[in-house]
Design an enzyme around this catalytic site. Structure first.
Site, PDB file in Angstrom:
ATOM      1  N   LYS A 182       0.832  -1.212   0.000  1.00 23.80           N
ATOM      2  CA  LYS A 182       0.000   0.000   0.000  1.00 23.80           C
ATOM      3  C   LYS A 182       0.870   1.267   0.000  1.00 23.80           C
ATOM      4  O   LYS A 182       0.608   2.186  -0.762  1.00 23.80           O
ATOM      5  CB  LYS A 182      -0.926   0.036   1.229  1.00 23.80           C
ATOM      6  CG  LYS A 182      -1.924  -1.093   1.298  1.00 23.80           C
ATOM      7  CD  LYS A 182      -2.925  -0.890   2.429  1.00 23.80           C
ATOM      8  CE  LYS A 182      -2.321  -0.858   3.815  1.00 23.80           C
ATOM      9  NZ  LYS A 182      -1.682  -2.114   4.243  1.00 23.80           N
ATOM     10  N   ARG A 231      -9.440   0.971   8.953  1.00 25.72           N
ATOM     11  CA  ARG A 231      -9.044  -0.394   9.269  1.00 25.72           C
ATOM     12  C   ARG A 231     -10.138  -1.136  10.040  1.00 25.72           C
ATOM     13  O   ARG A 231      -9.958  -2.314  10.367  1.00 25.72           O
ATOM     14  CB  ARG A 231      -7.788  -0.368  10.127  1.00 25.72           C
ATOM     15  CG  ARG A 231      -6.487  -0.627   9.361  1.00 25.72           C
ATOM     16  CD  ARG A 231      -5.371  -0.451  10.375  1.00 25.72           C
ATOM     17  NE  ARG A 231      -4.157  -1.172  10.096  1.00 25.72           N
ATOM     18  CZ  ARG A 231      -3.086  -0.610   9.556  1.00 25.72           C
ATOM     19  NH1 ARG A 231      -3.101   0.623   9.142  1.00 25.72           N
ATOM     20  NH2 ARG A 231      -1.982  -1.317   9.421  1.00 25.72           N
ATOM     21  N   ARG A 285      12.003  -6.443   5.522  1.00 24.35           N
ATOM     22  CA  ARG A 285      12.021  -4.993   5.263  1.00 24.35           C
ATOM     23  C   ARG A 285      13.036  -4.265   6.147  1.00 24.35           C
ATOM     24  O   ARG A 285      13.131  -4.544   7.335  1.00 24.35           O
ATOM     25  CB  ARG A 285      10.644  -4.375   5.583  1.00 24.35           C
ATOM     26  CG  ARG A 285       9.601  -4.695   4.608  1.00 24.35           C
ATOM     27  CD  ARG A 285       8.532  -3.636   4.560  1.00 24.35           C
ATOM     28  NE  ARG A 285       7.815  -3.420   5.810  1.00 24.35           N
ATOM     29  CZ  ARG A 285       6.591  -2.902   5.853  1.00 24.35           C
ATOM     30  NH1 ARG A 285       5.968  -2.573   4.742  1.00 24.35           N
ATOM     31  NH2 ARG A 285       5.983  -2.715   7.006  1.00 24.35           N
ATOM     32  N   ARG A 297      11.587  -2.041  11.481  1.00 24.11           N
ATOM     33  CA  ARG A 297      10.487  -1.535  12.303  1.00 24.11           C
ATOM     34  C   ARG A 297      10.215  -2.527  13.426  1.00 24.11           C
ATOM     35  O   ARG A 297      10.236  -3.731  13.212  1.00 24.11           O
ATOM     36  CB  ARG A 297       9.220  -1.404  11.437  1.00 24.11           C
ATOM     37  CG  ARG A 297       9.103  -0.078  10.746  1.00 24.11           C
ATOM     38  CD  ARG A 297       7.990  -0.066   9.739  1.00 24.11           C
ATOM     39  NE  ARG A 297       6.689  -0.506  10.255  1.00 24.11           N
ATOM     40  CZ  ARG A 297       5.565  -0.393   9.565  1.00 24.11           C
ATOM     41  NH1 ARG A 297       5.567   0.158   8.363  1.00 24.11           N
ATOM     42  NH2 ARG A 297       4.423  -0.808  10.063  1.00 24.11           N
ATOM     43  N   ARG A 313      -0.427  -8.995  13.382  1.00 28.18           N
ATOM     44  CA  ARG A 313      -1.001  -7.945  12.531  1.00 28.18           C
ATOM     45  C   ARG A 313      -1.877  -8.562  11.432  1.00 28.18           C
ATOM     46  O   ARG A 313      -2.910  -8.014  11.056  1.00 28.18           O
ATOM     47  CB  ARG A 313       0.119  -7.091  11.916  1.00 28.18           C
ATOM     48  CG  ARG A 313       0.800  -6.212  12.947  1.00 28.18           C
ATOM     49  CD  ARG A 313       2.113  -5.652  12.450  1.00 28.18           C
ATOM     50  NE  ARG A 313       1.958  -4.714  11.367  1.00 28.18           N
ATOM     51  CZ  ARG A 313       2.919  -4.400  10.488  1.00 28.18           C
ATOM     52  NH1 ARG A 313       4.096  -4.981  10.560  1.00 28.18           N
ATOM     53  NH2 ARG A 313       2.701  -3.525   9.549  1.00 28.18           N
TER      54      ARG A 313
HETATM   55  P1  AMP Z   1       0.958   0.606   9.050  1.00 28.95           P
HETATM   56  O1  AMP Z   1       2.201   1.370   8.801  1.00 28.95           O
HETATM   57  O2  AMP Z   1      -0.214   1.100   8.243  1.00 28.95           O
HETATM   58  O3  AMP Z   1       1.146  -0.889   8.939  1.00 28.95           O
HETATM   59  O4  AMP Z   1       0.551   0.892  10.578  1.00 28.95           O
HETATM   60  C1  AMP Z   1       1.400   0.531  11.651  1.00 28.95           C
HETATM   61  C2  AMP Z   1       0.606   0.409  12.935  1.00 28.95           C
HETATM   62  O5  AMP Z   1      -0.013   1.656  13.244  1.00 28.95           O
HETATM   63  C3  AMP Z   1      -0.547  -0.590  12.904  1.00 28.95           C
HETATM   64  O6  AMP Z   1      -0.121  -1.918  13.156  1.00 28.95           O
HETATM   65  C4  AMP Z   1      -1.457  -0.039  13.998  1.00 28.95           C
HETATM   66  O7  AMP Z   1      -0.954  -0.351  15.288  1.00 28.95           O
HETATM   67  C5  AMP Z   1      -1.308   1.448  13.807  1.00 28.95           C
HETATM   68  N1  AMP Z   1      -2.318   1.965  12.843  1.00 28.95           N
HETATM   69  C6  AMP Z   1      -2.093   2.517  11.608  1.00 28.95           C
HETATM   70  N2  AMP Z   1      -3.246   2.862  11.011  1.00 28.95           N
HETATM   71  C7  AMP Z   1      -4.236   2.516  11.873  1.00 28.95           C
HETATM   72  C8  AMP Z   1      -5.650   2.583  11.832  1.00 28.95           C
HETATM   73  N3  AMP Z   1      -6.305   3.073  10.764  1.00 28.95           N
HETATM   74  N4  AMP Z   1      -6.341   2.128  12.912  1.00 28.95           N
HETATM   75  C9  AMP Z   1      -5.716   1.644  14.002  1.00 28.95           C
HETATM   76  N5  AMP Z   1      -4.383   1.522  14.098  1.00 28.95           N
HETATM   77  C10 AMP Z   1      -3.645   1.959  13.044  1.00 28.95           C
END
Ligand code: AMP
Length: 215
Positions: A13, A88, A127, A160, A171
């Protein structure tokens, strides 16, 4: 163009959103990036969000809804935006609809990147990101010229915290339980197009552009 990119962690994404931003001149809004910046700044929101993020869980809806509601009002969103990692959950999707209708806007398309879970675990666990310039690498698919250092600026490559394998699996499970229902949510609204996310980055990009033209 007002677009949502949907797909499990590691589906690409962020990569695709960055390319859409270039081609369409609209901002990428990544709640993950915004939350990571808050964690780095140790803001009250960042301190609260960190424990959820490190465990691979979701940050509470009201926190991320607040972030996006505020961000969508910035002038650079006037012509459109790409939402990456939001919504989400169904309550987040409902809140987004509410915010957009208050702004007299509506979504053009929701692109769902379809991928294979085992391949994703491999993608994510490999990554690495440059701690100085932010460039992304993959130990197997896009390795740096020299181990542990960025080929662009020589900065340190870091993993990360939430890309450890156990956290990744959590996740994925969270995605299946809480986010996957959004595919039906947007399919029922006639907004969803599924795109094969397992091909080369350019091929996925072309498939997304085709889907956007048809929307
Ligand atoms: P990402 O980089 O999009 O994978 O987001 C990393 C982490 O941020 C996720 O595993 C969640 O803990 C938190 N996070 C990001 N976007 C959301 C969202 N829309 N709702 C809840 N938690 C989020």
């Amino acid at each position: 163009m007002k677009i949502i990119l949907l797909g499990p962690p590691g589906a690409g994404k962020g990569t695709q959103a960055a390319m859409l931003m270039e081609t369409h001149g609209i901002p990428q809004i990544s709640t993950g990036d915004i939350l990571r910046a808050a964690v780095r700044d140790q803001s009250p929101m960042g301190i609260k969000a960190k424990e959820y993020m490190d465990a691979g869980g979701l940050v509470p809806d009201e926190v991320v809804i607040g972030i996006v509601a505020e961000r969508l009002q910035h002038a650079d969103c006037a012509q459109g935006f790409i939402l990456d990692g939001f919504p989400r959950t169904v309550p987040q999707a409902d809140a987004l609809q509410q915010v957009l209708s208050e702004l007299n806007k509506s979504l053009n398309a929701v692109i769902s990147l379809e991928v294979d879970t085992e391949a994703l675990v491999e993608r994510l666990a490999g990554r690495r990101t440059c701690s100085s310039c932010g460039r992304g690498f993959h130990l197997k698919y896009d390795p740096p010229a020299e181990d542990g250092s960025c080929s662009s600026c020589g900065g340190n490559l870091i993993q990360r915290d939430d890309d450890q394998e156990a956290t990744i699996r959590n996740r994925m499970q969270v995605y299946q339980q809480q986010t996957a229902p959004l595919e039906d949510y947007y399919r029922e609204q006639g907004l969803l197009t599924a795109v094969d996310g397992m091909g080369e980055i350019d091929a996925v990009q072309r498939a997304i552009e085709t889907a956007l033209q048809a929307s």
